[in-house]
Design a protein around this motif. Structure first.
Motif, PDB file in Angstrom:
ATOM      1  N   SER A 164       0.828  -1.200   0.000  1.00  0.00           N
ATOM      2  CA  SER A 164       0.000   0.000   0.000  1.00  0.00           C
ATOM      3  C   SER A 164       0.865   1.253   0.000  1.00  0.00           C
ATOM      4  O   SER A 164       0.576   2.229  -0.722  1.00  0.00           O
ATOM      5  CB  SER A 164      -0.915  -0.005   1.224  1.00  0.00           C
ATOM      6  OG  SER A 164      -1.680   1.183   1.292  1.00  0.00           O
ATOM      7  N   ALA A 165       1.935   1.245   0.792  1.00  0.00           N
ATOM      8  CA  ALA A 165       2.832   2.404   0.850  1.00  0.00           C
ATOM      9  C   ALA A 165       3.517   2.622  -0.495  1.00  0.00           C
ATOM     10  O   ALA A 165       3.642   3.757  -0.965  1.00  0.00           O
ATOM     11  CB  ALA A 165       3.872   2.206   1.947  1.00  0.00           C
ATOM     12  N   ILE A 166       3.936   1.538  -1.137  1.00  0.00           N
ATOM     13  CA  ILE A 166       4.574   1.644  -2.452  1.00  0.00           C
ATOM     14  C   ILE A 166       3.599   2.265  -3.455  1.00  0.00           C
ATOM     15  O   ILE A 166       3.946   3.182  -4.203  1.00  0.00           O
ATOM     16  CB  ILE A 166       5.043   0.261  -2.944  1.00  0.00           C
ATOM     17  CG1 ILE A 166       6.174  -0.262  -2.061  1.00  0.00           C
ATOM     18  CG2 ILE A 166       5.491   0.334  -4.409  1.00  0.00           C
ATOM     19  CD1 ILE A 166       6.561  -1.695  -2.353  1.00  0.00           C
ATOM     20  N   ARG A 172       1.417   9.175  -5.798  1.00  0.00           N
ATOM     21  CA  ARG A 172       1.393  10.457  -5.083  1.00  0.00           C
ATOM     22  C   ARG A 172       0.042  10.683  -4.410  1.00  0.00           C
ATOM     23  O   ARG A 172      -0.586  11.747  -4.530  1.00  0.00           O
ATOM     24  CB  ARG A 172       1.721  11.609  -6.041  1.00  0.00           C
ATOM     25  CG  ARG A 172       3.141  11.560  -6.577  1.00  0.00           C
ATOM     26  CD  ARG A 172       3.464  12.751  -7.451  1.00  0.00           C
ATOM     27  NE  ARG A 172       3.329  14.007  -6.718  1.00  0.00           N
ATOM     28  CZ  ARG A 172       4.277  14.531  -5.935  1.00  0.00           C
ATOM     29  NH1 ARG A 172       5.410  13.869  -5.751  1.00  0.00           N
ATOM     30  NH2 ARG A 172       4.079  15.685  -5.334  1.00  0.00           N
ATOM     31  N   GLU A 173      -0.407   9.664  -3.718  1.00  0.00           N
ATOM     32  CA  GLU A 173      -1.658   9.761  -2.982  1.00  0.00           C
ATOM     33  C   GLU A 173      -1.389  10.344  -1.593  1.00  0.00           C
ATOM     34  O   GLU A 173      -0.301  10.190  -1.043  1.00  0.00           O
ATOM     35  CB  GLU A 173      -2.295   8.371  -2.842  1.00  0.00           C
ATOM     36  CG  GLU A 173      -2.636   7.715  -4.178  1.00  0.00           C
ATOM     37  CD  GLU A 173      -3.063   6.271  -4.017  1.00  0.00           C
ATOM     38  OE1 GLU A 173      -2.986   5.741  -2.888  1.00  0.00           O
ATOM     39  OE2 GLU A 173      -3.457   5.657  -5.020  1.00  0.00           O
ATOM     40  N   GLY A 178       2.726  15.579  -1.566  1.00  0.00           N
ATOM     41  CA  GLY A 178       3.369  16.885  -1.445  1.00  0.00           C
ATOM     42  C   GLY A 178       2.728  17.791  -0.424  1.00  0.00           C
ATOM     43  O   GLY A 178       3.218  18.895  -0.163  1.00  0.00           O
ATOM     44  N   SER A 179       1.618  17.336   0.165  1.00  0.00           N
ATOM     45  CA  SER A 179       0.915  18.178   1.138  1.00  0.00           C
ATOM     46  C   SER A 179       1.729  18.402   2.405  1.00  0.00           C
ATOM     47  O   SER A 179       1.458  19.338   3.165  1.00  0.00           O
ATOM     48  CB  SER A 179      -0.437  17.554   1.494  1.00  0.00           C
ATOM     49  OG  SER A 179      -0.295  16.212   1.918  1.00  0.00           O
ATOM     50  N   ALA A 180       2.725  17.559   2.642  1.00  0.00           N
ATOM     51  CA  ALA A 180       3.563  17.739   3.840  1.00  0.00           C
ATOM     52  C   ALA A 180       4.507  18.920   3.692  1.00  0.00           C
ATOM     53  O   ALA A 180       5.108  19.361   4.686  1.00  0.00           O
ATOM     54  CB  ALA A 180       4.356  16.460   4.120  1.00  0.00           C
ATOM     55  N   GLN A 181       4.632  19.460   2.488  1.00  0.00           N
ATOM     56  CA  GLN A 181       5.592  20.540   2.254  1.00  0.00           C
ATOM     57  C   GLN A 181       5.274  21.776   3.080  1.00  0.00           C
ATOM     58  O   GLN A 181       6.175  22.487   3.521  1.00  0.00           O
ATOM     59  CB  GLN A 181       5.621  20.910   0.772  1.00  0.00           C
ATOM     60  CG  GLN A 181       6.758  21.859   0.400  1.00  0.00           C
ATOM     61  CD  GLN A 181       8.117  21.263   0.678  1.00  0.00           C
ATOM     62  OE1 GLN A 181       8.369  20.109   0.354  1.00  0.00           O
ATOM     63  NE2 GLN A 181       9.001  22.051   1.283  1.00  0.00           N
TER      64      GLN A 181
END
Length: 203
Positions: A164-166, A172-173, A178-181
């Motif tokens: 699931s992580a892969i 890019r779910e 990129g929301s952690a930026q």
């Protein structure tokens, strides 16, 4: 005259007596200091050389790398502890020489006051700076399945979480979109630039 060839372990030809000793030797995990044979070897060599300690290197390549100075670097990162029974925790790095996102596969994390409890299953997924995705420590995961008697449902859950992580990283779910930026941007970069006593810049 009989000669001993010490160029490499690959040219060594052990005798029958040597093979017998190897087959019957006490063994353990040297990483955790649990191999009694290696421990005795290191203690004996330290005694012979008059040193406080010794370290066993299985190969010449490892020994040469051991001569290199330790490298240290400072970087900002944020950790994500998911809710909903997810079998992972993640670290998002501001900059890192080896990975930008590091996903630790483990039992669902749980908060206990200001502490987090999770059993790390020694299986990880990393997003490299070049965009490639790698599964790390699979050998440790397999080894520990036997050593610690992982239940089949735990093994299955860990492998499912890894896949699931892969997939989430590849597609890019959220939270790997990129929301952690926005949180990384809040890291005090100035404090990271100021060296502290004993710090060395990465080489």
């Amino acid at each position: 005259m009989r000669r001993i060839d010490l160029r490499s372990d690959t040219v060594t030809r052990p005798t029958a007596a040597m093979r017998e000793v190897m087959a019957e030797a006490e063994v353990g995990d040297d990483v955790y200091g649990e191999d009694p044979s290696v421990n005795r070897l290191e203690a004996r060599v330290a005694e012979l050389l008059g040193k406080p300690a010794a370290l066993f290197f299985p190969s010449g390549t490892m020994a040469r790398r051991g001569e290199e100075p330790a490298s240290r670097f400072k970087t900002g990162f944020i950790g994500l502890v998911p809710s909903g029974g997810q079998w992972w925790m993640a670290e998002f790095y501001l900059s890192h020489p080896w990975h930008l996102i590091y996903v630790n596969i483990g039992t669902p994390p749980a908060w206990d006051g200001d502490r987090i409890h999770q059993i790390d299953l020694d299986l990880d997924v990393a997003l490299r700076p070049d965009g490639s995705i790698h599964v790390l420590d699979e050998d440790e995961f397999v080894l520990h399945q036997v050593r610690y008697g992982y239940p089949t449902d735990l093994i299955a859950a860990a492998l499912t979480a890894t896949e699931s992580a892969i997939g989430s990283l590849e597609n890019r779910e959220p939270p790997f979109d990129g929301s952690a930026q926005v949180w990384l941007d809040s890291v005090d970069q100035e404090s990271l630039r100021k060296p502290k006593a004993g710090d060395t810049e990465p080489g």
